[in-house]
Scaffold this active site. Structure first.
Site, PDB file in Angstrom:
ATOM      1  NE  ARG A  51     -21.150 -20.295 -29.033  1.00  0.00           N
ATOM      2  CZ  ARG A  51     -22.314 -19.932 -28.474  1.00  0.00           C
ATOM      3  NH1 ARG A  51     -23.442 -20.421 -28.927  1.00  0.00           N
ATOM      4  NH2 ARG A  51     -22.339 -19.108 -27.446  1.00  0.00           N
ATOM      5  NE  ARG A  62     -24.233  -3.170 -36.162  1.00  0.00           N
ATOM      6  CZ  ARG A  62     -25.260  -3.506 -36.934  1.00  0.00           C
ATOM      7  NH1 ARG A  62     -25.174  -3.407 -38.243  1.00  0.00           N
ATOM      8  NH2 ARG A  62     -26.381  -3.924 -36.386  1.00  0.00           N
ATOM      9  CG  HIS A  65     -22.934  -1.381 -41.433  1.00  0.00           C
ATOM     10  ND1 HIS A  65     -23.587  -2.171 -40.522  1.00  0.00           N
ATOM     11  CD2 HIS A  65     -23.270  -1.876 -42.652  1.00  0.00           C
ATOM     12  CE1 HIS A  65     -24.290  -3.094 -41.161  1.00  0.00           C
ATOM     13  NE2 HIS A  65     -24.095  -2.932 -42.457  1.00  0.00           N
ATOM     14  CB  SER A  93      -7.299 -21.846 -25.633  1.00  0.00           C
ATOM     15  OG  SER A  93      -7.095 -21.897 -27.045  1.00  0.00           O
ATOM     16  CB  SER A 153     -21.509 -19.921 -23.769  1.00  0.00           C
ATOM     17  OG  SER A 153     -21.896 -21.091 -24.448  1.00  0.00           O
ATOM     18  CD  GLU A 156     -18.081 -19.577 -27.909  1.00  0.00           C
ATOM     19  OE1 GLU A 156     -17.274 -20.511 -28.044  1.00  0.00           O
ATOM     20  OE2 GLU A 156     -19.291 -19.754 -27.602  1.00  0.00           O
ATOM     21  CG  ASP A 164     -22.193  -4.989 -31.198  1.00  0.00           C
ATOM     22  OD1 ASP A 164     -21.795  -5.035 -32.390  1.00  0.00           O
ATOM     23  OD2 ASP A 164     -23.265  -5.502 -30.825  1.00  0.00           O
TER      24      ASP A 164
END
Length: 189
Positions: A51, A62, A65, A93, A153, A156, A164
């Protein structure tokens, strides 16, 4: 229908709260150093496992772009990395074998390395020229104390948002409009 939140809605509030807490603890100097390193690079290579790798692919898109030359490590058309390039990697990790090996190879080729990790004292961080520490739960932390979410999670999710944020800051510096960048968007989807 009840005004009481659903389990999914409660989970969403939990995730947003955890992200706000983690992102609020990022070091602004580290983020700025990452943005500058990406700006200074001839080409950007991204690499992550699982992930984390998917999150970096979002960043790669991005940056493309924006007009940067970007490659995803492992794709058949990815060229050799060399001096002047940067390898942007993510490993919670900081010990993921394939990511560490890629960083070692990139360093030997003369490229700079930028690492997103939870572990400042890791092998990966030691190899990196730029380190952004994301103070999230490590993947193997199942205690629930650093994050109530499963595995890595939170890390990620933060990798995607850091990517972003770096893109957005570089876009605003560039002076390009959204219309200027739109022709670089995929047109054979």
């Amino acid at each position: 229908m009840s005004d009481e939140p659903t389990r999914a809605q409660s989970a969403l509030h939990l995730i947003v709260g955890e992200l706000e807490a983690v992102l609020g603890r990022l070091e602004s100097a580290e983020l700025e150093e990452l943005a500058q390193a990406v700006t200074d690079a001839d080409r950007v290579f991204v690499h992550g496992a699982g992930r984390s790798g998917i999150a970096l692919r979002m960043t790669a898109m991005r940056l493309m772009h924006l007009g940067l030359t970007v490659h995803v490590v492992g794709e058949t058309t990815t060229p050799a990395i060399e001096t002047g390039d940067i390898l942007l990697v993510a490993s919670g990790s900081g010990t993921t074998a394939g990511i560490v090996a890629a960083a070692e190879a990139a360093g030997k080729a003369g490229a700079r390395i930028a690492a997103l990790t939870t572990a400042r004292e890791s092998t990966l961080a030691a190899l990196a020229d730029v380190v952004v520490v994301i103070p999230a739960a490590a993947k193997l932390d199942r205690s629930g104390s650093a994050s109530e979410q499963y595995a890595g999670s939170l890390f990620e999710q933060a990798v995607a948002l850091v990517g972003d944020a770096v893109f957005h800051s570089l876009w605003k510096r560039s002076g390009q409009s959204a219309d200027d960048m739109w022709p670089r968007h995929a047109n054979i989807e």
